[in-house]
Design a protein around this motif. Sequence first.
Motif, PDB file in Angstrom:
ATOM      1  N   PHE A   1      -2.624 -28.732 -24.154  1.00 24.17           N
ATOM      2  CA  PHE A   1      -1.501 -29.381 -23.782  1.00 24.17           C
ATOM      3  C   PHE A   1      -0.907 -29.514 -23.160  1.00 24.17           C
ATOM      4  O   PHE A   1      -0.595 -28.829 -22.022  1.00 24.17           O
ATOM      5  N   VAL A   2      -0.287 -30.967 -22.509  1.00 22.55           N
ATOM      6  CA  VAL A   2       1.252 -31.672 -21.473  1.00 22.55           C
ATOM      7  C   VAL A   2       2.277 -30.678 -21.358  1.00 22.55           C
ATOM      8  O   VAL A   2       2.586 -31.314 -22.285  1.00 22.55           O
ATOM      9  N   VAL A   3       2.873 -30.314 -20.671  1.00 26.99           N
ATOM     10  CA  VAL A   3       4.217 -29.865 -20.985  1.00 26.99           C
ATOM     11  C   VAL A   3       5.065 -30.463 -19.165  1.00 26.99           C
ATOM     12  O   VAL A   3       5.263 -30.211 -18.952  1.00 26.99           O
ATOM     13  N   ASN A   4       5.588 -31.444 -20.061  1.00 28.24           N
ATOM     14  CA  ASN A   4       6.314 -32.996 -18.977  1.00 28.24           C
ATOM     15  C   ASN A   4       7.694 -33.274 -19.851  1.00 28.24           C
ATOM     16  O   ASN A   4       8.521 -32.011 -20.682  1.00 28.24           O
ATOM     17  N   THR A   5       8.644 -33.858 -18.943  1.00 27.42           N
ATOM     18  CA  THR A   5       9.637 -34.327 -18.913  1.00 27.42           C
ATOM     19  C   THR A   5       9.474 -34.823 -20.040  1.00 27.42           C
ATOM     20  O   THR A   5      11.098 -34.748 -21.327  1.00 27.42           O
ATOM     21  N   PHE A   6       8.284 -35.745 -21.729  1.00 31.99           N
ATOM     22  CA  PHE A   6       8.852 -36.134 -21.866  1.00 31.99           C
ATOM     23  C   PHE A   6       8.359 -35.097 -23.638  1.00 31.99           C
ATOM     24  O   PHE A   6       8.979 -35.217 -24.312  1.00 31.99           O
ATOM     25  N   THR A   7       7.383 -34.466 -22.990  1.00 31.36           N
ATOM     26  CA  THR A   7       6.561 -33.113 -24.101  1.00 31.36           C
ATOM     27  C   THR A   7       8.106 -31.933 -24.447  1.00 31.36           C
ATOM     28  O   THR A   7       7.581 -31.294 -25.825  1.00 31.36           O
ATOM     29  N   ALA A   8       8.564 -31.435 -23.388  1.00 31.59           N
ATOM     30  CA  ALA A   8       8.770 -30.165 -23.710  1.00 31.59           C
ATOM     31  C   ALA A   8      10.013 -29.924 -24.105  1.00 31.59           C
ATOM     32  O   ALA A   8      10.111 -28.714 -24.981  1.00 31.59           O
ATOM     33  N   PRO A   9      10.925 -31.225 -24.583  1.00 33.86           N
ATOM     34  CA  PRO A   9      11.773 -31.327 -25.988  1.00 33.86           C
ATOM     35  C   PRO A   9      11.121 -30.769 -26.900  1.00 33.86           C
ATOM     36  O   PRO A   9      11.468 -29.898 -28.238  1.00 33.86           O
TER      37      PRO A   9
END
Length: 501
Positions: free
Chosen positions: A166-174
């Motif tokens: 999984f990618v943790v970025n600005t959109f998935t982190a919340p």
Amino acid sequence: MDHGRKRKLTFFTIGLIFLLSGVEYAVILPTIWRYLQTLEAPSYFLGLTLSAFSLTGLLSGPLFGHWSDRTRTTKKIILFANLFEIVGNFMYFMGFSKWLLLSSRLVAGIGTGAGSSIFGFLTRSTASEDRSTVFAAVMICRQVGLLIGPAFNIFLRLCDFHLGPFVVNTFTAPGLFMCFLWILLQLAVIFMYWDVPPLQSGKETIKTKCSDTVNKQRTEEEREEAEGEEERDEEVQPLMQSQELVGSYGSVPATDSHRNHTTETSDATFNQISSSPEPSVSHESSSPFKNFSLSREFLREEVVVLLAAQFITLFNQTALETMVTPLTQKYFNYGELENSIMYCLCGVEVIAGFLFVRWLSRRVAERAILAVGLSICNISCVWCLIFLANPIGGFPWQLAEFVIGVFLQVLGLPFVAVAQVSLFSKVTSEKTQGFSQGVRRSVGGLATILGPLWAGGLTDNMYIMMGVMMVLLSLLTMMLAFSYKRLIEPSREEEAESRDV
């Protein structure tokens, strides 16, 4: 652990639940549109995704409320509902497609249905005169979550790494952040939440105390009498015991006066047991829906008025929230920073309003608070219809008109919200409070779905949009005026008679 400490920890945990619900809304809302864009979702998907959360909450609320009324427990319901929040937010974090994102909000929305069980629990666990204060405190917790939620985005937007596949970025982190918070809350509920017994009504408490006192006196009298009888038996016939009280025959018959007194005592004891309210109460509590009728419960004048207040105020609120961002962009060229500051200031105002209503509710009747809040909402809607539908003047005047309109709209919300929730808990049956609160929250959920849809399609036709909102408020005001005398807590006798009809 004593009862008082359990009660405080339980209320503290309830505050955490509403705090996290506010944080979730504030963390996910600012980034969900751009998140959908990265998944190549069409524009209408934003409305679908936001409405999905409210839709499943609308459906699950009455079900969870009915469950809590049947079992008289809320802890296991909260634990079960939080599982949907955990799974839903993890699905949001995965975000492989726009359909998975839509499904994630559908799943997470089911968890919000536990709120109806919590409001039912609060109704049964608080005195009538303290209910507005308690409900205001709970609502403050959610507003605090809405206020501090954007602050978490400051560091969530900096996330840029991989967690396995999984990618943790600005959109998935919340999504990952909220999944972690709901897991922590699950632990808090396990160790800090108890299904404390409900409060007894004043009459029941007095009756119970009197019954306990009579029982204690009778027990002492019977013990003294038994001791005196034993002494007399020992003097007259030491080797024989009177078996009168155990139902057999002794060698020496009892005197007439003793037999009469014993008979009277036994009859009184039997009458007391047969007239004791405990068996009927336990039977009623095991089947709270025995004499329940939807029409008799919800088609009463005062209940219809309060449900209308719930729908119309939330419809107008969400419609104005939808309208605000396009307006600030059109007239003031506001970006994300300016809008965030504006929402933060509105959050501070709302919290201050709830604190004021919490103080005021101890001194003023709820129906008066509801009337004040509705008056403020009417003034706000008239102001917006005149000045925001077509702003006049230069930039300073337009900004002043906008600020005053938003200030008035936000000011009226705490008055209406606290008063209608507290009154609704008093005019509906306490035994089925979880289901009733679920119905009330479902009505509010329907408003939060329809409000944005209505405003989103009419941002270029402000007079139509604001005109319908004004008509709805006027209708609610007339309903409140005609039904004002009925917006009070019924007496115990009246409530019992209405349930037996």
